[in-house]
Design an enzyme around this catalytic site. Structure first.
Site, PDB file in Angstrom:
ATOM      1  N   HIS A  99       0.835  -1.202   0.000  1.00 46.32           N
ATOM      2  CA  HIS A  99       0.000   0.000   0.000  1.00 46.32           C
ATOM      3  C   HIS A  99       0.870   1.252   0.000  1.00 46.32           C
ATOM      4  CE1 HIS A  99       0.647  -1.381   4.123  1.00 46.32           C
ATOM      5  NE2 HIS A  99       0.717  -0.109   4.460  1.00 46.32           N
ATOM      6  N   HIS A 101       0.957   5.211   1.288  1.00 48.18           N
ATOM      7  CA  HIS A 101       0.369   6.205   2.190  1.00 48.18           C
ATOM      8  C   HIS A 101       0.462   7.582   1.542  1.00 48.18           C
ATOM      9  CE1 HIS A 101       0.399   3.828   6.033  1.00 48.18           C
ATOM     10  NE2 HIS A 101       1.386   3.189   5.438  1.00 48.18           N
TER      11      HIS A 101
END
Ligand code: AMP
Ligand code: ZN
Length: 138
Positions: A99, A101
């Site tokens: 992922h 951020h």
């Protein structure tokens, strides 16, 4: 039912505060924000780390980053934004589904972001660069 929390979010079995979705990626607000507007962007297919991902899928993952960063930053009235991606527990990765951020920043928000720089030896840099270049497959 997949065990991975982000796979479950992608599958729709766990809710999220969705910001954007296309065939390859999903973006939603972080449930434990470090700052207002803290956003996550994840590939729909499960990968643990960016090193495992084919280049075309990396490109599809990063495609919406600039637009997302611009929208998030303006929406929350931030002055800056960190785009950060952790690979492996040693690098701070907690959720084992790759992922990105996006972390909006304000002056004196207390988050900091200065890592201690050290002086480098030119010969060491040259050796490291050679070791990297022989392994690099772009
Ligand atoms: P990392 O430390 O890079 O693995 O970051 C994982 C992030 O995922 C943290 O910022 C968590 O707050 C966030 N997170 C974990 N579970 C959820 C969830 N169900 N929905 C949204 N964000 C989550
Ligand atoms: Zn997953």
């Amino acid at each position: 039912m997949p065990e991975c929390i982000f796979c479950r979010i992608v599958a729709g079995s766990i809710p999220c505060t969705k910001l954007y979705e296309d065939a390859h990626v999903l973006s939603f607000l972080d449930i434990g924000p470090i700052s207002p507007g803290h956003t996550l962007l994840v590939p729909k297919r499960h990968y643990g780390a960016i090193m495992e991902m084919p280049a075309g899928e990396v490109a599809a993952l990063f495609k919406p980053v600039a637009a997302l960063a611009a929208a998030v930053k303006t929406a929350v009235g931030a002055e800056g934004i960190n785009v950060l991606q952790n690979n492996g527990p040693t690098a701070g990765q907690v959720v084992p589904h790759l992922h990105i951020h996006l972390i909006p920043r304000w002056p004196d928000d207390g988050l900091g972001f200065r890592w201690p720089a050290r002086e480098a030896d030119a010969a060491v840099l040259a050796r490291q660069a050679e070791a990297i270049r022989v392994l690099l497959k772009v």
